[in-house]
Design a protein around this motif. Structure first.
Motif, PDB file in Angstrom:
ATOM      1  N   GLN A  44      64.600  63.961  60.219  1.00 48.31           N
ATOM      2  CA  GLN A  44      63.248  64.455  59.976  1.00 48.31           C
ATOM      3  C   GLN A  44      63.390  65.802  59.268  1.00 48.31           C
ATOM      4  OE1 GLN A  44      60.554  65.414  63.352  1.00 48.31           O
ATOM      5  NE2 GLN A  44      59.075  64.069  62.346  1.00 48.31           N
ATOM      6  N   TRP A  91      56.765  60.099  66.805  1.00 53.45           N
ATOM      7  CA  TRP A  91      57.045  61.088  65.755  1.00 53.45           C
ATOM      8  C   TRP A  91      55.936  61.051  64.723  1.00 53.45           C
ATOM      9  CZ3 TRP A  91      57.453  58.740  61.010  1.00 53.45           C
ATOM     10  CH2 TRP A  91      57.846  57.401  60.984  1.00 53.45           C
ATOM     11  N   GLU A 131      56.659  68.340  73.527  1.00 51.44           N
ATOM     12  CA  GLU A 131      57.508  67.166  73.718  1.00 51.44           C
ATOM     13  C   GLU A 131      57.042  66.349  74.905  1.00 51.44           C
ATOM     14  OE1 GLU A 131      61.689  66.876  73.706  1.00 51.44           O
ATOM     15  OE2 GLU A 131      61.948  68.628  72.435  1.00 51.44           O
ATOM     16  N   ASN A 164      65.389  66.081  64.437  1.00 60.95           N
ATOM     17  CA  ASN A 164      65.602  64.780  65.042  1.00 60.95           C
ATOM     18  C   ASN A 164      67.102  64.633  65.320  1.00 60.95           C
ATOM     19  OD1 ASN A 164      64.305  62.251  65.975  1.00 60.95           O
ATOM     20  ND2 ASN A 164      65.731  61.316  64.513  1.00 60.95           N
ATOM     21  N   ASN A 189      59.252  64.971  66.917  1.00 58.43           N
ATOM     22  CA  ASN A 189      59.679  63.684  67.428  1.00 58.43           C
ATOM     23  C   ASN A 189      59.786  63.787  68.945  1.00 58.43           C
ATOM     24  OD1 ASN A 189      62.727  64.453  67.970  1.00 58.43           O
ATOM     25  ND2 ASN A 189      62.225  65.189  65.914  1.00 58.43           N
ATOM     26  N   ALA A 215      63.529  57.890  63.679  1.00 54.32           N
ATOM     27  CA  ALA A 215      63.190  59.101  64.428  1.00 54.32           C
ATOM     28  C   ALA A 215      62.820  58.696  65.846  1.00 54.32           C
ATOM     29  CB  ALA A 215      62.040  59.842  63.752  1.00 54.32           C
ATOM     30  N   SER A 256      60.261  61.686  57.447  1.00 52.45           N
ATOM     31  CA  SER A 256      60.557  61.223  58.801  1.00 52.45           C
ATOM     32  C   SER A 256      61.164  59.833  58.693  1.00 52.45           C
ATOM     33  CB  SER A 256      59.288  61.176  59.656  1.00 52.45           C
ATOM     34  OG  SER A 256      58.789  62.474  59.913  1.00 52.45           O
TER      35      SER A 256
END
Length: 225
Positions: free
Chosen positions: A82, A104, A156, A44, A117, A100, A96
């Motif tokens: 994280q 996440w 992502e 993160n 994340n 974040a 986490s």
């Protein structure tokens, strides 16, 4: 901006991390392993100092939950971090922080933990754990399967540009350290997977060359007898 998995092979005692990100050189900052101790990821808004800190605590006898808690408490900005860890007994832990980025989440399985994340959706880490647990082969194969599953699940929210695979066996140096620090218009996970495909058949030979060059196989380069 990152998704990763940390894992232990119960048969060999190897530890590994597989990781990918939209940020450059993610494996250089976030992935950490130590032979006989464990594997961790600090991601993160990354504080790389937390990687060795967690491994030091585990080497001193702490389990993964205590190591993660200790790193969280030692950091001045835990809400931004994280952290993932697996220890020598296969215990896992994840922290986490509340700040974040983006979507996440994390998932823990047998000898492994995944987290991310800025994810495409919350199911990415669980898909990585399922792939790791269901894959055959050596640790590197299973880590690559997990990373591929993360990408297949959406990875992502945006395109990824870097990835890495880091494995520790018995020596103080990595058994394998394969990295794509930046790639513009191709998948870094596919590139790392290809690098592992090439490196895997030679990995044991490189250890032999380090420990006993007399017993090492041919180097396979022009002019090598």
């Amino acid at each position: 901006m990152t998704f990763s998995i940390v894992a232990r092979c119960a048969q060999t005692g190897r530890f590994g991390v597989a990781i990918s990100s939209s940020s450059p050189a993610v494996a250089a900052r976030c992935a950490w392993v130590r032979a006989g101790v464990g594997a961790v990821s600090t991601q993160n808004v990354t504080n790389p100092a937390l990687g060795p800190l967690m491994l030091d605590r585990m080497e001193a006898g702490a389990g993964a939950p205590e190591a993660v808690a200790g790193a969280r408490d030692a950091d001045g900005f835990p809400d931004y971090r994280q952290l993932l860890a697996v220890d020598a007994l296969g215990r896992t832990a994840v922290h986490s922080g509340a700040r974040a980025l983006g979507i996440w989440t994390s998932a823990q399985g047998r000898d492994c933990a995944a987290g991310g994340n800025m994810l495409a959706h919350a199911g990415v880490p669980a898909a990585m754990v399922a792939a790791f647990e269901g894959a055959g082969g050596v640790l590197g194969d299973r880590l690559i399967a997990a990373l591929r599953a993360g990408i297949a699940e959406g990875g992502e929210a945006g395109p990824v540009h870097s990835a890495g695979l880091l494995i520790a066996d018995r020596e103080s140096w990595p058994y394998a350290e394969l990295r794509i620090d930046w790639i513009d218009d191709a998948c870094p996970v596919a590139a790392v997977a290809r690098a592992w495909e090439v490196y895997k058949p030679q990995a044991d030979d490189y250890v032999t060359r380090a420990l006993n060059p007399v017993s090492a196989p041919s180097y396979g380069v022009p002019g090598d007898a």
